[in-house]
Design a protein around this motif. Structure first.
Motif, mmCIF file in Angstrom:
data_model
loop_
_atom_site.group_PDB
_atom_site.id
_atom_site.type_symbol
_atom_site.label_atom_id
_atom_site.label_comp_id
_atom_site.label_asym_id
_atom_site.label_seq_id
_atom_site.Cartn_x
_atom_site.Cartn_y
_atom_site.Cartn_z
ATOM 1 N N VAL A 49 38.970 21.026 36.778
ATOM 2 C CA VAL A 49 38.462 22.258 36.319
ATOM 3 C C VAL A 49 39.476 23.082 35.672
ATOM 4 O O VAL A 49 40.356 23.009 35.842
ATOM 5 N N LEU A 50 39.197 24.032 34.943
ATOM 6 C CA LEU A 50 40.029 24.619 34.257
ATOM 7 C C LEU A 50 39.886 26.177 34.381
ATOM 8 O O LEU A 50 39.113 26.687 35.206
ATOM 9 N N VAL A 51 41.741 26.537 34.779
ATOM 10 C CA VAL A 51 41.691 27.692 35.881
ATOM 11 C C VAL A 51 42.722 29.220 34.523
ATOM 12 O O VAL A 51 43.300 28.483 34.833
ATOM 13 N N ASP A 52 41.352 29.692 34.138
ATOM 14 C CA ASP A 52 42.194 30.256 32.761
ATOM 15 C C ASP A 52 42.270 29.482 32.045
ATOM 16 O O ASP A 52 43.693 29.685 30.918
ATOM 17 N N GLY A 53 41.347 28.192 31.352
ATOM 18 C CA GLY A 53 42.286 27.557 30.457
ATOM 19 C C GLY A 53 43.326 26.509 30.969
ATOM 20 O O GLY A 53 43.565 26.002 30.466
ATOM 21 N N ARG A 54 43.183 26.731 31.806
ATOM 22 C CA ARG A 54 44.668 25.712 32.249
ATOM 23 C C ARG A 54 44.276 24.661 32.938
ATOM 24 O O ARG A 54 42.925 25.323 34.041
ATOM 25 N N PRO A 55 44.030 23.213 33.441
ATOM 26 C CA PRO A 55 43.881 21.876 34.224
ATOM 27 C C PRO A 55 44.508 22.032 35.581
ATOM 28 O O PRO A 55 45.420 22.086 35.625
ATOM 29 N N VAL A 56 43.409 21.682 36.209
ATOM 30 C CA VAL A 56 44.087 22.029 37.723
ATOM 31 C C VAL A 56 43.060 20.956 38.283
ATOM 32 O O VAL A 56 42.287 20.420 38.028
ATOM 33 N N SER A 57 44.023 20.217 39.278
ATOM 34 C CA SER A 57 42.854 18.753 40.865
ATOM 35 C C SER A 57 42.519 20.373 41.985
ATOM 36 O O SER A 57 43.061 20.570 42.622
ATOM 37 N N VAL A 66 42.356 31.025 43.191
ATOM 38 C CA VAL A 66 41.288 31.742 41.671
ATOM 39 C C VAL A 66 41.191 33.074 41.997
ATOM 40 O O VAL A 66 40.236 33.101 41.183
ATOM 41 N N ASP A 67 41.607 33.951 42.698
ATOM 42 C CA ASP A 67 41.544 35.543 43.109
ATOM 43 C C ASP A 67 41.676 35.951 41.770
ATOM 44 O O ASP A 67 42.875 35.970 41.531
ATOM 45 N N GLY A 68 40.709 36.749 41.044
ATOM 46 C CA GLY A 68 41.009 37.230 40.078
ATOM 47 C C GLY A 68 41.834 36.657 38.561
ATOM 48 O O GLY A 68 41.569 36.942 37.642
ATOM 49 N N CYS A 69 41.162 35.259 38.786
ATOM 50 C CA CYS A 69 40.673 33.908 37.695
ATOM 51 C C CYS A 69 39.342 34.181 37.021
ATOM 52 O O CYS A 69 38.134 34.050 37.794
ATOM 53 N N GLU A 70 39.261 33.200 35.838
ATOM 54 C CA GLU A 70 38.279 32.315 35.628
ATOM 55 C C GLU A 70 38.245 30.925 35.637
ATOM 56 O O GLU A 70 39.115 30.221 35.238
ATOM 57 N N VAL A 71 37.276 31.061 35.927
ATOM 58 C CA VAL A 71 37.212 29.329 36.415
ATOM 59 C C VAL A 71 36.317 28.462 35.930
ATOM 60 O O VAL A 71 34.663 28.974 35.226
ATOM 61 N N THR A 72 36.492 27.520 34.700
ATOM 62 C CA THR A 72 35.226 27.028 33.594
ATOM 63 C C THR A 72 34.729 25.509 35.042
ATOM 64 O O THR A 72 36.057 24.580 35.015
ATOM 65 N N THR A 73 34.006 25.095 35.424
ATOM 66 C CA THR A 73 33.187 23.311 35.527
ATOM 67 C C THR A 73 32.938 23.161 34.657
ATOM 68 O O THR A 73 32.430 23.609 33.435
ATOM 69 N N ILE A 74 32.057 21.586 34.932
ATOM 70 C CA ILE A 74 31.312 21.316 34.046
ATOM 71 C C ILE A 74 30.397 21.116 33.401
ATOM 72 O O ILE A 74 29.951 21.409 32.411
ATOM 73 N N GLU A 75 30.115 22.289 34.741
ATOM 74 C CA GLU A 75 28.319 23.095 34.070
ATOM 75 C C GLU A 75 28.427 23.756 33.246
ATOM 76 O O GLU A 75 27.605 24.564 32.901
ATOM 77 N N MET A 108 39.285 17.490 31.156
ATOM 78 C CA MET A 108 40.569 17.439 30.070
ATOM 79 C C MET A 108 40.519 17.268 29.176
ATOM 80 O O MET A 108 41.477 17.507 28.337
ATOM 81 N N ALA A 109 39.853 16.134 28.686
ATOM 82 C CA ALA A 109 39.154 16.706 27.150
ATOM 83 C C ALA A 109 39.279 17.608 26.386
ATOM 84 O O ALA A 109 40.549 18.795 25.533
ATOM 85 N N LYS A 110 38.545 19.281 27.674
ATOM 86 C CA LYS A 110 38.737 19.825 26.441
ATOM 87 C C LYS A 110 39.994 21.118 26.402
ATOM 88 O O LYS A 110 40.160 21.312 26.012
ATOM 89 N N SER A 111 40.996 20.377 27.693
ATOM 90 C CA SER A 111 41.653 21.048 28.120
ATOM 91 C C SER A 111 43.003 21.241 27.278
ATOM 92 O O SER A 111 43.708 22.026 25.942
#
Lengths: 154, 271, 755
Positions: A49-57, A66-75, A108-111
């Motif tokens: 998933v992306l946390v503030d735009g960066r990929p993490v496992s 992720v407190d205070g961060c933006e999370v992007t999932t596949i959804e 990952m491709a998005k990142s």
């Protein structure tokens, strides 16, 4: 402890146990089950998933981080029901079979494309070194990402 | 999917607070790249984790006294893309891009890599080759030592119970050239070779540091800009104490170490 | 209207899978659900002296800690061929990682915390860690009792005279006079090879969610064959089949490793014991402790005449099948059928044995016994070519079976053109071009008795608005059955593909399907669907005949329209609504495939593998790079060509994994690499530079439009092809997989070492 985060554009404030992983948070608490789990060791990439735009496992990342961060999932990728160009390219290239690794590859491709809009084929291969697909033999996935980059940055 | 054991969380904002908390049961973390896996596997069971991401003094990279100072909370990706490093240590970013995969590089840190002292680390041999030092801070003060001294053995460092590895200093040496080549079939390398050439007074030193093949890095210095590659390879292999593991038998590791030392030196010569 | 079949239409599940909406078993949950964690044996072979559950049970949130003592009143074992596998270890453990106890708790975290507190005391028993150890005089026995047989159709491996032994199963096959042929041979070539122990790594590890509700059991699971799992569950709880509902949503990979029962009994026992829904989701390490594929040592001796024609082959196959039977007996039988190759062999003897060892039970994996034997059989052909001074393509040309020839006595004659397939591969490889040093090509062939036992049923519902539901018990695990089967239905009914919805693998709702394996779906389920469609059309024509009062023989249908004399055309919706007299009703068509008619003769089809590779070897490290991969999908007719090519590339890639990297290694009693860090599967960087997935469509199959199956074929001969290519590149024949750099390097330097 209580975390405040924005998940797929939606503000979320949730009390969670500190030992929860980000994957447990998005899957079990938020019901975002598109993020999958497999190797548990940061090598297969299905939980990306992306946390503030960066990929993490997400399997090996603390949810409290992720407190205070933006999370992007596949959804969070498709915009109002229309597929993101990466998703559309995966469909068109038959870049998935069982689909279990697909959300991770797409994130990952998005990142990658956010970082490098016109990667070479080798850039794609190198960037995907930590993503495993057991079904397709990778070639259609690589094709899809290269094609998506061309669609997004003509 | 197995789960993490329970632990408490601290979020200090200063080094002073960190060193008050830190112990063998209270472990600092940034990404938890290696720590969380060890906890899930039952190898570590800390009482608490200390999040270093809020400690401003160790979150950045800056020039400091003829060196580049990399804070303990700086990730591989952050270091690889920071301007001061691109300017002053251009040999470092390509090596950092060898680490794990993009996700590991975004959350893992150089300091974490050093403290874990994983024998197959890509970062440690190169930092040794660059004469990097670490600064360990405790409530009683601080001490600086070379990375070479810091890494005592596999998963074993000179850090004591109440010390924090606060930052890494890498001396900036004009004209220094460095490269890192690794041979990797499995998830982790069979052998990693750092090769660096630098001028020291009237002479030129070529240094080779070999990681992954043995339990601790092997360091070999030659007082020559273009040393006999095969002689260096032989000397390094003689000093190597490889162990049999899934990345290769000790015989094979000796062989590919020699091959990769020569390849790294050849690459260095072209730099 | 454009015909649906034969086109590479996009996957119907693709949108759900790229958006994260696709639901897998692991995504299922129920209110009030408990989470299970398994306590596993840390011994390979031991008697259980005591299980102390008190401390674990005392943790707040823990509902129960279950051991085999708690299964009173249940049949405590499972196994569809031999019911030898205890749900929870009974008095004894037989492999490292075997389930010993199960903790149920309100959360996964609590269950895991408590499981760490269960104390098991063991008394060690001597271990049998290899075939050699299993065969030793006075070797400890893994099993001293004979268990119930499950599957009646499996007669081959079950003999009546039985005495305890570590030989789990034996299967032999013989025709002609092998000994005489060897006496008369011009050349005898012998080859021994070792095939590694493998882990399929379906990326979704085994999981199941079980619920007992009013005496009925419901399980949502990662099973390829929900109907087979249903039988095991019914036996455990003494329930009628109707009271057991097994559902398989999308599977995160299968490749045979999710064939038959795995974790479903554990989850079901938890639900039975606790009266709550129970979810059990394994991690990868636990999946490795659940199933693996057989390793094998195979020796083949072949006799040739001076003309390079095979006169006899004699195979000995020894498979390490682990602690319990699972599907091992069938894997052995298939290995015996598949090892000798698609060649004309006047005299044949195959002796196959599978052994019990104190390792994870082995079961099905893509190829199903074929890759193990094919490695030996095909390398042997290459070595024979070298010995006889014949080109390796030519020796195959001379010996390959022709269409219509007999492969196995009494079996379906060969329904494929192997020599033509071979030429496609040789052309792709440009096989006559000289190669530089450390470059080599290799190729190989296989024919598998595929399709399994033909029992398939399908239901088509034509609704009052003309839309169509296809019900099938075949599981979507990535192969694309949801798409390909809809293409068949749309083609048969003459409706647009978009009007067909497919519902799969719910034993309470979908019609019976024996398995989703053996590459059978397109062929057998496809046939059942064709018949279901025909049935639905026939019923609708009869209905139109009745409602419009025309003789039935005057009613016709094509392109989704039913026509009657005088130019009246009715849509399916009109046909249904007319007959029912309102906007209601539906028409159900049923299609059945059994061992009769076109599928009376087994196997339903021969699945062909014809592949080639070009490799290069690094002179200094021994690292093997695959530069070119060529596969021929000899599928009769490709319902969806892109899906077929996807199966071939995927299968070939898994084959390359086994050829180059993959092996599960036991170091004493426990696996050394039960994780994906140390078990190396192919990555994006391993993709061959040139990939040529070719299709051969000769409409020679028994399935719809002449189709045959695919999915395993391209894997089966890959190992032998890569071994042969490496052998030619370095001038020395390998005798084992994987061809790790170190092994290849050692082969390259063997002579100097020996001196």
């Amino acid at each position: 402890m209580t975390i405040r985060t924005v998940v797929n554009g939606r503000p979320v404030t949730e009390p969670i146990p500190v030992r929860w992983t980000l994957a447990e948070f998005v899957r079990d608490r938020l019901g975002l089950t598109g993020t999958k789990l497999s190797c548990g060791m940061q090598v297969c990439g299905v939980c990306t998933v992306l946390v503030d735009g960066r990929p993490v496992s997400a399997c090996s990342y603390l949810a409290v981080d992720v407190d205070g961060c933006e999370v992007t999932t596949i959804e969070g990728l498709a915009d109002a029901g229309s597929l993101h160009p990466i998703q559309a390219a995966f469909v068109d290239h038959f870049a998935l079979q069982c689909g279990f690794c697909t959300p991770g590859f797409i994130m990952m491709a998005k990142s990658l494309l956010d970082e490098n809009p016109r990667p070479t084929r080798k850039d794609v291969v190198d960037y995907l070194d930590g993503n495993i697909c057991r079904c397709t033999g990778y070639q259609p996935i690589i094709d899809a990402i290269v094609d998506a980059s061309e669609r997004m940055t003509p | 999917m197995s789960v993490l054991p329970p632990f408490e969380l601290h979020r200090p904002t200063s080094i002073e607070e960190v060193v008050e908390l830190i112990s063998w049961d209270d472990l600092p973390y940034v990404g938890g790249t290696e720590l969380l896996l060890a906890m899930r596997a039952g190898l570590l069971n800390p009482r608490s984790l200390i999040d270093l991401k809020g400690v401003a003094e160790i979150t950045g990279v800056r020039a400091h006294n003829g060196a580049v100072r990399i804070g303990a909370a700086v990730t591989h990706q952050q270091a690889a893309t920071t301007e001061v490093i691109s300017e002053k240590l251009p040999e470092l970013p390509p090596v950092l891009l060898h680490v794990g995969n993009p996700r590991v590089r975004w959350s893992g840190t150089l300091a974490g890599n050093l403290c874990f002292a994983e024998p197959k680390s890509d970062v440690i041999p190169f930092l040794i080759a660059l004469d990097a030092t670490v600064t360990l801070v405790s409530a009683d003060g601080s001490r600086e030592m070379s990375v070479r001294e810091f890494i005592i053995g596999p998963y074993f460092t000179a850090r004591t119970e109440h010390e924090l590895l606060a930052w890494i200093d890498i001396p900036v040496v004009p004209g220094r050239r460095g490269t890192y080549l690794k041979y990797q079939v499995m998830e982790r390398p069979t052998v990693g070779v750092a090769a660096v050439r630098l001028d020291e007074g009237d002479s030129t030193i070529t240094r080779v540091v070999v990681g992954a093949a043995g339990e601790v890095p092997v360091v070999h210095d030659v007082d020559h800009a273009h040393p006999d590659r095969s002689a260096v390879a032989t000397a390094v292999v003689d000093a190597l104490e490889p162990i049999d593991d899934l990345t290769g038998s000790s015989d094979y590791k000796r062989h590919v170490t020699a091959v990769y030392v020569e390849r790294a030196l050849e690459k260095l010569e072209r730099m | 209207m454009t015909r649906s079949a034969g086109r590479s239409v996009p996957r119907s599940d693709a949108r759900a899978k790229v958006t994260g909406e696709a639901k897998y078993a692991v995504d299922a949950s129920r209110p009030e659900m408990l989470h299970a964690t398994i306590v596993r044996s840390d011994r390979a072979h031991a008697l259980i002296k005591d299980i102390d559950t008190a401390e674990a049970a005392a943790i707040p949130g823990v509902s129960a800690v279950i051991t085999s003592d708690d299964l009173d009143g249940l049949f405590p074992r499972f196994g569809h061929i031999v019911a030898d596998h205890p749900i929870l270890a009974i008095d004894r453990v037989r492999y490292y990682g075997e389930p010993v106890a199960m903790v149920l708790a309100a959360s996964r975290h609590t269950a895991a915390d408590a499981a760490r507190l269960v104390r098991v005391s063991y008394e060690g028993l001597p271990e049998v860690m290899s075939i050699a150890a299993a065969l030793e005089e006075g070797a400890p026995l893994l099993h001293e009792e004979r268990y119930d047989h499950g599957d009646e159709s499996f007669g081959e491996a079950m003999s009546d005279d039985w005495s305890p032994s570590n030989i789990a199963h034996e299967v032999c096959l013989e025709w002609g006079d092998v000994d005489a042929a060897f006496t008369d041979a011009t050349e005898i070539v012998e080859t021994t090879t070792h095939y590694p122990m493998l882990y399929a790594y379906a990326m979704e590890p085994y999981n199941a969610l079980a619920t007992f509700d009013e005496g009925a059991l419901e399980v949502i699971t990662t099973a390829q064959h929900p109907y087979q799992v249903r039988e095991d569950l019914a036996r455990i709880f003494d329930l009628p089949l109707a009271a057991v509902r097994v559902t398989s949503p999308f599977l995160g990979g299968g490749y045979g490793s999710k064939s038959y029962t795995k974790v479903e009994p554990l989850a079901a026992v938890g639900a039975w014991f606790s009266r709550r829904p129970v979810k059990l989701a394994l991690d990868v390490e636990e999946a490795i402790y659940t199933t693996r594929a057989d390793s094998a040592t195979v020796t083949v001796k072949s006799a040739f005449g001076a003309d390079g024609m095979l006169t006899a082959r004699d195979f000995q196959l020894d498979l390490d099948s682990g602690a319990y039977a699972d599907n091992g007996p069938l894997v052995l039988a298939k290995a015996v059928h598949r090892c000798f190759g698609p060649y004309r062999i006047p005299n044949l003897r195959v002796r196959g044995r599978s052994f019990y060892t104190n390792t994870t039970p082995a079961s099905s994996y893509r190829g199903f016994g074929a890759p193990q034997g094919n490695l030996a059989g095909e390398l042997n052909m290459d070595q024979a070519a070298e010995r006889l001074g014949i080109d390796p393509g030519e020796i195959r040309r001379r010996n390959l079976l022709l269409p219509g020839e007999e492969v196995l006595p009494g079996a379906r004659p060969l329904d494929a053109d192997l020599p033509a397939d071979l030429e496609m591969v040789l052309e792709s490889l440009d096989s006559s071009r000289p190669r530089g040093p450390l470059h080599g090509i290799g190729f190989g062939a296989s024919a598998s008795d595929a399709g399994a036992f033909p029992v398939s049923t399908a239901t088509i519902k034509v609704h009052a608005d003309g839309s169509v539901t296809l019900l099938t018990g075949s599981t979507e695990m990535g192969q694309g059955s949801q798409t390909a089967l809809a293409q068949i239905a749309a083609t048969e009914l003459g409706v647009p593909l978009g009007s067909v919805r497919v519902l799969q693998s719910d034993t309470a709702i979908t019609p019976y399907e024996r398995t989703t394996g053996a590459s059978r779906t397109t062929t057998l389920t496809g046939l059942a669907i064709q018949r279901a469609c025909a049935d639905a059309l026939e019923k609708m024509m009869a209905m139109v005949s009745e409602s419009r009062e025309v003789p039935v023989e005057d009613v016709k249908t094509s392109d989704g329209v039913i026509s009657i004399p005088g130019g009246g055309d009715l849509t399916f919706a009109e046909a249904v609504q007319d007959w029912f007299g309102s906007r209601a009703g539906e028409v159900t068509g049923v299609g059945i495939v059994r061992k009769a008619d076109s599928t009376a003769m087994l196997p339903p089809f021969w699945e062909i593998g014809m592949v080639g590779v070009e490799v290069s070897v690094d002179a200094e490290t021994g690292y093997v790079t695959v530069d070119h991969l060529a596969t021929v999908g000899d599928v009769g007719y490709a319902i969806n060509p892109a899906l077929v090519e996807g199966q071939d590339l995927g299968a070939a890639t898994q084959g390359l994994g086994a050829a180059l990297f993959e092996q599960l290694i036991y170091d004493g009693p426990q696996p050394l690499n039960p994780n994906v860090v140390d078990y190396r599967v192919p990555r994006s960087r391993d993709v061959p530079r040139t990939i040529d997935t070719m299709l051969a469509e000769r409409r020679d199959g028994v399935g719809p439009y002449g189709a045959k199956g695919s999915g395993e074929g391209a894997l089966n001969p890959i190992g032998g092809a890569v071994a042969a290519a490496v052998g030619r590149a370095i001038g020395r024949w390998p005798d084992r997989l994987p061809l790790t750099p170190e092994y290849v390097w050692r082969l390259m330097h063997m002579e100097t070492e020996a001196e």
